[in-house]
Scaffold this motif. Structure first.
Motif, short mmCIF file in Angstrom:
data_model
loop_
_atom_site.label_atom_id
_atom_site.label_comp_id
_atom_site.label_asym_id
_atom_site.label_seq_id
_atom_site.Cartn_x
_atom_site.Cartn_y
_atom_site.Cartn_z
N GLN A 91 0.81 -1.21 0.00
CA GLN A 91 0.00 0.00 0.00
C GLN A 91 0.85 1.26 0.00
O GLN A 91 0.53 2.23 -0.69
CB GLN A 91 -0.94 0.01 1.21
N PHE A 92 1.92 1.26 0.78
CA PHE A 92 2.77 2.45 0.81
C PHE A 92 3.37 2.72 -0.57
O PHE A 92 3.41 3.86 -1.04
CB PHE A 92 3.90 2.28 1.83
N THR A 93 3.82 1.66 -1.23
CA THR A 93 4.40 1.83 -2.57
C THR A 93 3.37 2.35 -3.55
O THR A 93 3.65 3.28 -4.33
CB THR A 93 4.98 0.50 -3.06
N GLN A 94 2.17 1.77 -3.53
CA GLN A 94 1.13 2.19 -4.45
C GLN A 94 0.71 3.64 -4.22
O GLN A 94 0.53 4.41 -5.16
CB GLN A 94 -0.09 1.27 -4.31
N ILE A 95 0.54 3.99 -2.96
CA ILE A 95 0.04 5.34 -2.63
C ILE A 95 1.12 6.39 -2.87
O ILE A 95 0.86 7.45 -3.43
CB ILE A 95 -0.47 5.37 -1.18
N TRP A 96 2.35 6.12 -2.43
CA TRP A 96 3.41 7.11 -2.59
C TRP A 96 3.71 7.38 -4.06
O TRP A 96 3.96 8.52 -4.45
CB TRP A 96 4.67 6.64 -1.88
N ASN A 97 3.68 6.34 -4.88
CA ASN A 97 4.04 6.48 -6.29
C ASN A 97 2.87 6.90 -7.17
O ASN A 97 3.05 7.07 -8.38
CB ASN A 97 4.61 5.17 -6.83
N ASP A 98 1.69 7.05 -6.61
CA ASP A 98 0.53 7.38 -7.42
C ASP A 98 0.65 8.80 -8.00
O ASP A 98 1.06 9.73 -7.31
CB ASP A 98 -0.75 7.31 -6.59
N PHE A 99 0.30 8.92 -9.26
CA PHE A 99 0.26 10.22 -9.93
C PHE A 99 -1.15 10.59 -10.37
O PHE A 99 -1.55 11.75 -10.29
CB PHE A 99 1.19 10.21 -11.15
N LEU A 100 -1.93 9.60 -10.80
CA LEU A 100 -3.25 9.86 -11.37
C LEU A 100 -4.17 10.56 -10.37
O LEU A 100 -4.73 11.62 -10.66
CB LEU A 100 -3.89 8.55 -11.84
#
Length: 286
Positions: A211-220
């Motif tokens: 979750q941390f990876t997905q949320i931190w790297n989110d741009f959309l």
């Protein structure tokens, strides 16, 4: 003959792994080397050349003074926006997923399998299709262009994945364990907090890292739902790279990209072994 084949096989395997590692690490090396060079070294050298000395001026500029559009405060405000967004979103979505997985695997109700199947659509659904309805919902709730709105969006977007992780992990818990706890008078929350949570460390670590990876790297979601004061670091990095100037500062851009990537790199370096152990534990449990 068998020994020679084993040696040859290990040599081929190690060579393949080294080539693959070099291929994937080459961009990181270029970014690091470029971030420590000054403008003259970049013009006179090449991508693979080492910097003459460790020059941290590009890092300082990327952090505090580089222009991201009309604002020239660097990535610092965007970075802290991501911190204030990611930490609560990760904790809430993980807790929410654990409760959902607990209910859907150990406290099944009529239609629970159908509900779980419908929830799984969220794992495969492209996020672009929810941008308009989500923006309307955030407007109705008064959370548009705020960090609170981004936290809610990421919790909802991550719910299918976190539920899937925990539900599959808890499905291997013996039913006799729950029956024994019920006979001893334990209720829903007592079983969850005293029995299920202590045995959930592997899958909790997997979910937290995921979750941390997905949320931190989110741009959309960051570019769609943030306001002027709530943009995450990915949006700030995009603005930094696309801000025009008389001379393109590649060293500042590379330093900014590394600053944006440092938290996820640190998470994998410090907790990567727990991620692998959690995945292995889930696989063994079936």
């Amino acid at each position: 003959m068998t020994g020679k084949r084993n040696v040859l096989g290990r040599f081929v395997l190690m060579t393949t792994l080294l080539v693959g590692a070099a291929f994937f690490l080459a961009p990181l090396y270029v970014m690091l080397a470029t971030s420590f060079k000054d403008a003259e070294e970049i013009r006179n050298g090449n991508l693979l050349s080492l910097p003459g000395s460790l020059n941290f001026s590009a890092w300082g500029q990327a952090w505090s003074s580089a222009c991201t559009g009309v604002d020239c405060n660097g990535l610092q405000p965007f970075f802290w926006n991501s911190v204030f967004m990611a930490i609560p979103a990760v904790l809430i979505s993980t807790t929410w997923g654990a409760l959902n997985g607990y209910v859907l695997s150990l406290w099944k109700f009529r239609g629970s399998e159908t509900f779980f199947g419908l929830l799984l659509f969220g794992v495969f659904m492209p996020f672009q299709v929810v941008l308009l309805p989500m923006s309307q919902v955030l407007g109705w709730m008064g959370l548009s262009s705020s960090i609170g709105g981004l936290i809610l969006v990421h919790c909802l977007a991550g719910l299918p994945s976190t539920t899937l992780f925990f539900r599959n992990y808890y499905a291997a818990v013996p039913g006799e364990l729950l029956q024994a706890a019920k006979l001893d008078g334990a209720g829903f929350w007592q079983i969850f907090l005293r029995i299920i949570v202590p045995m959930s460390t592997p899958i909790v670590m997997v979910t937290l890292i995921w979750q941390f990876t997905q949320i931190w790297n989110d741009f959309l979601f960051g570019v769609a739902f943030s306001g002027a004061d709530s943009k995450p670091v990915t949006v700030g990095l995009n603005n930094l790279a696309n801000t025009t100037s008389s001379v393109k500062a590649y060293n500042v851009d590379m330093a900014g990209a590394l600053i944006a990537a440092l938290p996820t790199v640190a998470v994998y370096v410090l907790a990567g072994r727990y991620f692998v152990r959690g995945l292995t534990a889930g696989a063994v449990k079936g």
